[in-house]
Design an enzyme around this catalytic site. Structure first.
Site, PDB file in Angstrom:
ATOM      1  N   ASP A 106     102.202  93.741  -9.615  1.00  0.00           N
ATOM      2  CA  ASP A 106     103.033  93.240 -10.373  1.00  0.00           C
ATOM      3  C   ASP A 106     104.455  92.989 -10.172  1.00  0.00           C
ATOM      4  O   ASP A 106     105.657  93.849 -10.069  1.00  0.00           O
ATOM      5  CB  ASP A 106     103.329  93.884 -11.764  1.00  0.00           C
ATOM      6  CG  ASP A 106     103.132  93.316 -13.161  1.00  0.00           C
ATOM      7  OD1 ASP A 106     103.760  92.422 -13.239  1.00  0.00           O
ATOM      8  OD2 ASP A 106     104.186  94.422 -13.979  1.00  0.00           O
ATOM      9  N   GLN A 161     104.326  85.041 -13.150  1.00  0.00           N
ATOM     10  CA  GLN A 161     103.951  85.559 -12.553  1.00  0.00           C
ATOM     11  C   GLN A 161     102.952  87.186 -13.526  1.00  0.00           C
ATOM     12  O   GLN A 161     101.964  87.437 -13.993  1.00  0.00           O
ATOM     13  CB  GLN A 161     103.740  86.362 -11.198  1.00  0.00           C
ATOM     14  CG  GLN A 161     102.101  87.094 -10.442  1.00  0.00           C
ATOM     15  CD  GLN A 161     102.310  88.521 -10.016  1.00  0.00           C
ATOM     16  OE1 GLN A 161     103.372  89.214 -10.781  1.00  0.00           O
ATOM     17  NE2 GLN A 161     101.494  89.237  -9.517  1.00  0.00           N
ATOM     18  N   GLU A 162     104.061  87.627 -13.660  1.00  0.00           N
ATOM     19  CA  GLU A 162     104.013  89.142 -14.757  1.00  0.00           C
ATOM     20  C   GLU A 162     103.335  88.813 -16.079  1.00  0.00           C
ATOM     21  O   GLU A 162     102.253  89.198 -16.500  1.00  0.00           O
ATOM     22  CB  GLU A 162     105.126  89.780 -14.538  1.00  0.00           C
ATOM     23  CG  GLU A 162     104.904  91.527 -16.171  1.00  0.00           C
ATOM     24  CD  GLU A 162     106.012  92.258 -16.087  1.00  0.00           C
ATOM     25  OE1 GLU A 162     107.281  92.185 -16.080  1.00  0.00           O
ATOM     26  OE2 GLU A 162     105.606  93.491 -15.670  1.00  0.00           O
ATOM     27  N   GLU A 163     103.758  87.492 -17.102  1.00  0.00           N
ATOM     28  CA  GLU A 163     103.504  87.520 -18.016  1.00  0.00           C
ATOM     29  C   GLU A 163     101.694  86.674 -17.583  1.00  0.00           C
ATOM     30  O   GLU A 163     101.211  87.383 -18.710  1.00  0.00           O
ATOM     31  CB  GLU A 163     104.639  86.371 -18.514  1.00  0.00           C
ATOM     32  CG  GLU A 163     105.846  87.216 -18.997  1.00  0.00           C
ATOM     33  CD  GLU A 163     106.478  86.715 -17.876  1.00  0.00           C
ATOM     34  OE1 GLU A 163     106.411  86.644 -16.615  1.00  0.00           O
ATOM     35  OE2 GLU A 163     108.214  87.176 -17.790  1.00  0.00           O
ATOM     36  N   TRP A 171     107.099  88.178  -3.880  1.00  0.00           N
ATOM     37  CA  TRP A 171     107.875  90.176  -4.883  1.00  0.00           C
ATOM     38  C   TRP A 171     109.131  89.662  -4.657  1.00  0.00           C
ATOM     39  O   TRP A 171     109.594  89.104  -3.673  1.00  0.00           O
ATOM     40  CB  TRP A 171     107.073  90.691  -4.353  1.00  0.00           C
ATOM     41  CG  TRP A 171     107.766  91.705  -5.003  1.00  0.00           C
ATOM     42  CD1 TRP A 171     107.557  91.942  -6.817  1.00  0.00           C
ATOM     43  CD2 TRP A 171     108.963  93.527  -4.368  1.00  0.00           C
ATOM     44  NE1 TRP A 171     108.753  93.833  -6.808  1.00  0.00           N
ATOM     45  CE2 TRP A 171     108.912  93.545  -5.632  1.00  0.00           C
ATOM     46  CE3 TRP A 171     108.728  93.216  -3.117  1.00  0.00           C
ATOM     47  CZ2 TRP A 171     109.617  94.905  -5.571  1.00  0.00           C
ATOM     48  CZ3 TRP A 171     109.805  94.646  -2.760  1.00  0.00           C
ATOM     49  CH2 TRP A 171     110.420  95.194  -4.015  1.00  0.00           C
ATOM     50  N   GLY A 172     109.510  89.275  -6.317  1.00  0.00           N
ATOM     51  CA  GLY A 172     110.760  88.860  -5.937  1.00  0.00           C
ATOM     52  C   GLY A 172     111.593  87.684  -5.658  1.00  0.00           C
ATOM     53  O   GLY A 172     112.766  87.408  -5.659  1.00  0.00           O
ATOM     54  N   ALA A 222     111.503  83.474 -10.020  1.00  0.00           N
ATOM     55  CA  ALA A 222     112.501  84.011 -11.520  1.00  0.00           C
ATOM     56  C   ALA A 222     114.207  84.576 -10.464  1.00  0.00           C
ATOM     57  O   ALA A 222     115.155  84.461 -11.121  1.00  0.00           O
ATOM     58  CB  ALA A 222     111.965  84.597 -12.548  1.00  0.00           C
TER      59      ALA A 222
HETATM   60  N1  AR6 Z   1      99.462  85.301  -6.654  1.00  0.00           N
HETATM   61  C1  AR6 Z   1     100.139  84.710  -5.838  1.00  0.00           C
HETATM   62  N2  AR6 Z   1     101.850  84.658  -6.285  1.00  0.00           N
HETATM   63  C2  AR6 Z   1     102.045  83.922  -7.224  1.00  0.00           C
HETATM   64  C3  AR6 Z   1     101.348  84.667  -8.297  1.00  0.00           C
HETATM   65  C4  AR6 Z   1     100.377  85.024  -8.437  1.00  0.00           C
HETATM   66  N3  AR6 Z   1      99.401  85.011  -8.975  1.00  0.00           N
HETATM   67  N4  AR6 Z   1     101.616  83.603  -9.542  1.00  0.00           N
HETATM   68  C5  AR6 Z   1     103.321  84.184  -8.314  1.00  0.00           C
HETATM   69  N5  AR6 Z   1     103.680  83.627  -7.162  1.00  0.00           N
HETATM   70  P1  AR6 Z   1     107.890  85.533 -10.036  1.00  0.00           P
HETATM   71  P2  AR6 Z   1     109.788  87.169  -9.286  1.00  0.00           P
HETATM   72  C6  AR6 Z   1     104.482  83.342  -6.349  1.00  0.00           C
HETATM   73  O1  AR6 Z   1     108.816  84.461 -10.562  1.00  0.00           O
HETATM   74  O2  AR6 Z   1     110.369  86.264  -8.721  1.00  0.00           O
HETATM   75  C7  AR6 Z   1     108.864  87.720 -14.580  1.00  0.00           C
HETATM   76  O3  AR6 Z   1     109.612  87.026 -15.922  1.00  0.00           O
HETATM   77  C8  AR6 Z   1     105.273  82.554  -6.358  1.00  0.00           C
HETATM   78  O4  AR6 Z   1     105.366  81.159  -5.205  1.00  0.00           O
HETATM   79  O5  AR6 Z   1     107.083  85.539 -10.772  1.00  0.00           O
HETATM   80  O6  AR6 Z   1     109.806  89.265  -9.268  1.00  0.00           O
HETATM   81  C9  AR6 Z   1     108.857  88.982 -15.034  1.00  0.00           C
HETATM   82  O7  AR6 Z   1     108.736  90.285 -15.847  1.00  0.00           O
HETATM   83  C10 AR6 Z   1     106.356  82.804  -6.962  1.00  0.00           C
HETATM   84  O8  AR6 Z   1     107.543  81.690  -7.459  1.00  0.00           O
HETATM   85  O9  AR6 Z   1     108.499  86.754  -9.805  1.00  0.00           O
HETATM   86  C11 AR6 Z   1     110.334  89.575 -13.889  1.00  0.00           C
HETATM   87  O10 AR6 Z   1     111.080  89.405 -14.944  1.00  0.00           O
HETATM   88  C12 AR6 Z   1     106.479  84.006  -6.651  1.00  0.00           C
HETATM   89  O11 AR6 Z   1     105.095  84.879  -6.299  1.00  0.00           O
HETATM   90  C13 AR6 Z   1     110.742  88.299 -13.307  1.00  0.00           C
HETATM   91  O12 AR6 Z   1     109.511  87.460 -13.743  1.00  0.00           O
HETATM   92  C14 AR6 Z   1     108.108  84.957  -7.812  1.00  0.00           C
HETATM   93  O13 AR6 Z   1     106.716  84.665  -8.652  1.00  0.00           O
HETATM   94  C15 AR6 Z   1     110.394  88.943 -11.904  1.00  0.00           C
HETATM   95  O14 AR6 Z   1     110.447  87.300 -11.088  1.00  0.00           O
END
Ligand code: AR6
Length: 517
Positions: free
Chosen positions: A296, A313-315, A424-425, A428
């Site tokens: 997550d 992704q998380e939401e 991951w990371g 956002a």
């Molecule tokens: N499977 C594989 N890859 C994915 C998926 C999926 N289901 N969804 C997204 N990606 P992000 P962060 C890829 O922005 O940067 C939330 O508000 C896609 O390339 O969700 O760690 C949390 O609560 C995407 O750009 O993660 C935190 O506050 C990238 O993974 C914050 O966002 C990153 O997804 C975390 O942000």
């Protein structure tokens, strides 16, 4: 030019929870593990809440029905207790024909101090769109109110707060979770609406759903909130449905894992090679990764913006599997050396799209097999990456080490299922997926785990990571070596103002140099 990926390690060779069924069937009783149901009864097929004594203190979730009565000298003129007000409001909702206005009135009757702050425009908008959607809210609300009112009967034992730097777990039934979430929906949890710094729960995520009903900022987001509400109402429809398919009758375990700094690896001296990698631009962590340890991409506040306007992704994961939302009730914000692991959540919905294109699609009929505790063979680990306001910050030694340690904590454990992850990371939080992929591969290697990496449609990235992984494994580069190269890159990056070499170019040179020695 088309990008051809070489053959990747077959996903079917990766270990999943079923390969470790013996470990998951182990007795649940452990130190620092609170079980909210009676295990003896559970083993003979009935779910009975575990008995306990009522507490109202700073170590446990404050239940709405235990809200202390303010002292009163004139018993006869005493105000009704807050729970009494709540109970009456929810009871009136069980009596049928409920408009969204009724829901608002009920919620505000015991949340009157927020009357100038809370709005329900997103919920009204959802209501207006109902004609074109699944219109059964007037039947559903009474059932949800009944479920919420059952709290004192369904949960008889205090729920400990999972606080920082404690290894603690909680196991509860899916029914208990649904009851807690029904209370969250009706915003009954006391002391949880004030999030200002210094307030009692400032270090915890919000749990009352009020923020999901409001849409103060951006009118274009109203319809996205409606899609979120569809996922939430579909969940409540499933858990309150007395007919077939049967209501969820299993358990879910939540574990906070903290590893003290003295037990974190010394990255300078850890001589282990990288492990197998399955990488693909297609597929997602949630589907193809089922049964693996699914990452997550979390916020320090578990669930991030799931009850607000966040939709990445998380939401999305939490909307497909709303049982995860209950973690917000008791999980203090994660420190750098911590993660939260959830075993057994069920999937309730198919969704499509991402962020601005998100929509709820249809019910998901979860047939995932279960362990003897009826926990689905599904395991999620929440690890929060650093939020790089300025992406340059991520190449510092300290930040690289922080992310390595965070991933290490998340991937640690005796059960060596493969890790299902991706960028991951890197959305956002603005990380560089090429660096984060290496960091995650190193953390997985130290924990003896293979990895499935989904690049979310990005073929070029998949190809680059694959090629880098091949070079590193072919030359048997170990984690300590790679760590030192990352540190070299960090120094190089800090020195240079223009970057003739990117990270993978830099590491490739190191590998070639090593080969020529
Ligand atoms: N499977 C594989 N890859 C994915 C998926 C999926 N289901 N969804 C997204 N990606 P992000 P962060 C890829 O922005 O940067 C939330 O508000 C896609 O390339 O969700 O760690 C949390 O609560 C995407 O750009 O993660 C935190 O506050 C990238 O993974 C914050 O966002 C990153 O997804 C975390 O942000």
């Amino acid at each position: 030019p088309s990008i051809e990926l070489g053959p990747t390690y077959p996903i079917r060779n990766l270990k999943t929870m079923q390969d470790f069924y013996k470990e998951f069937d182990q007795p649940l009783l452990k130190k620092e593990h609170t079980i909210l149901i009676d295990l003896k009864c559970f083993q003979s097929g009935v779910i009975v809440p575990h008995q306990g004594t009522d507490v109202w203190d700073q170590h446990h979730v404050k239940f709405p029905h235990l809200y202390p009565r303010p002292p009163s000298h004139h018993k006869s003129h005493a105000q009704p207790s807050r729970w009494e007000v709540t109970r009456r409001a929810l009871l009136s909702l069980t009596k049928g024909s409920n408009s969204i206005g009724d829901v608002q009135t009920a919620i505000m009757s015991y949340n009157s101090s927020n009357k100038d702050k809370w709005t329900f425009d997103a919920l009204y908008n959802y209501g207006q769109r109902l004609q074109t959607m699944d219109n059964n809210l007037h039947l559903l609300i009474p059932k949800m109110a009944k479920l919420a009112l059952n709290l004192p009967e369904l949960i008889k034992k205090p729920i400990p707060l999972l606080r920082q730097q404690q290894n603690q777990g909680i196991t509860m039934s899916q029914q208990q979770i649904s009851c807690l979430l029904a209370n969250a929906f009706f915003c009954t949890f006391p002391h949880r609406n004030d999030t200002k710094p210094g307030s009692e729960y400032a270090n915890y995520p919000t749990i009352n759903f009020s923020s999901l009903f409001a849409n103060k900022t951006d009118p274009t987001k109203l319809d996205l909130k409606a899609e979120k509400l569809r996922a939430i109402f579909h969940y409540f429809n499933t858990v309150t449905n007395d007919e077939e398919p049967a209501k969820p009758d299993g358990l879910v375990t939540f574990e906070r894992i903290s590893i003290p700094p003295s037990k974190l690896p010394n990255w300078n001296t850890t001589k282990v090679p990288l492990r197998n990698l399955h990488i693909s631009p297609e597929g997602s962590i949630e589907n193809e990764g089922t049964g693996m340890l699914q990452v997550d991409f979390a916020s320090r506040f578990i669930g991030g913006g799931v009850l607000g306007s966040g939709l990445v992704q998380e939401e999305i994961l939490f909307l497909m599997s709303p049982e995860l939302i209950v973690a917000r009730l008791f999980t203090e914000k994660l420190a750098d050396n911590e993660c939260l692991k959830i075993t057994g959540p069920q999937m309730y919905s198919y969704t499509s799209g991402y962020s601005k294109t998100f929509s709820w699609v249809c019910p998901y009929d979860d047939r995932t097999k279960r362990d003897i505790w009826k926990r689905r063979y599904r395991q999620v680990v929440a690890i929060d990456a650093l939020d790089f306001k300025n992406p340059r910050e991520q190449y510092t030694k300290d930040n690289i080490k922080r992310e390595l340690n965070k991933a290490f904590v998340g991937f640690h454990g005796d059960v060596k299922t493969a890790i299902a992850t991706g960028n991951w990371g890197c959305g956002a939080f603005k990380g560089d997926p090429k660096l984060k992929a290496l960091i995650q591969l190193m953390a997985a290697a130290v924990n003896g785990r293979d990895m499935a990496y989904f690049t979310f449609g990005n073929k070029e990235l998949a190809k680059e990571i694959q090629t880098m992984h091949e070079k590193l494994t072919m030359k048997k580069v170990t984690v300590d070596k790679l760590y030192n190269w990352l540190k070299d890159f960090s120094a190089y990056y800090a020195r240079e103002h223009h970057f003739p070499k990117d990270l993978y170019g830099f590491i490739s040179e190191k590998i070639d140099h090593k080969a020529s020695l």
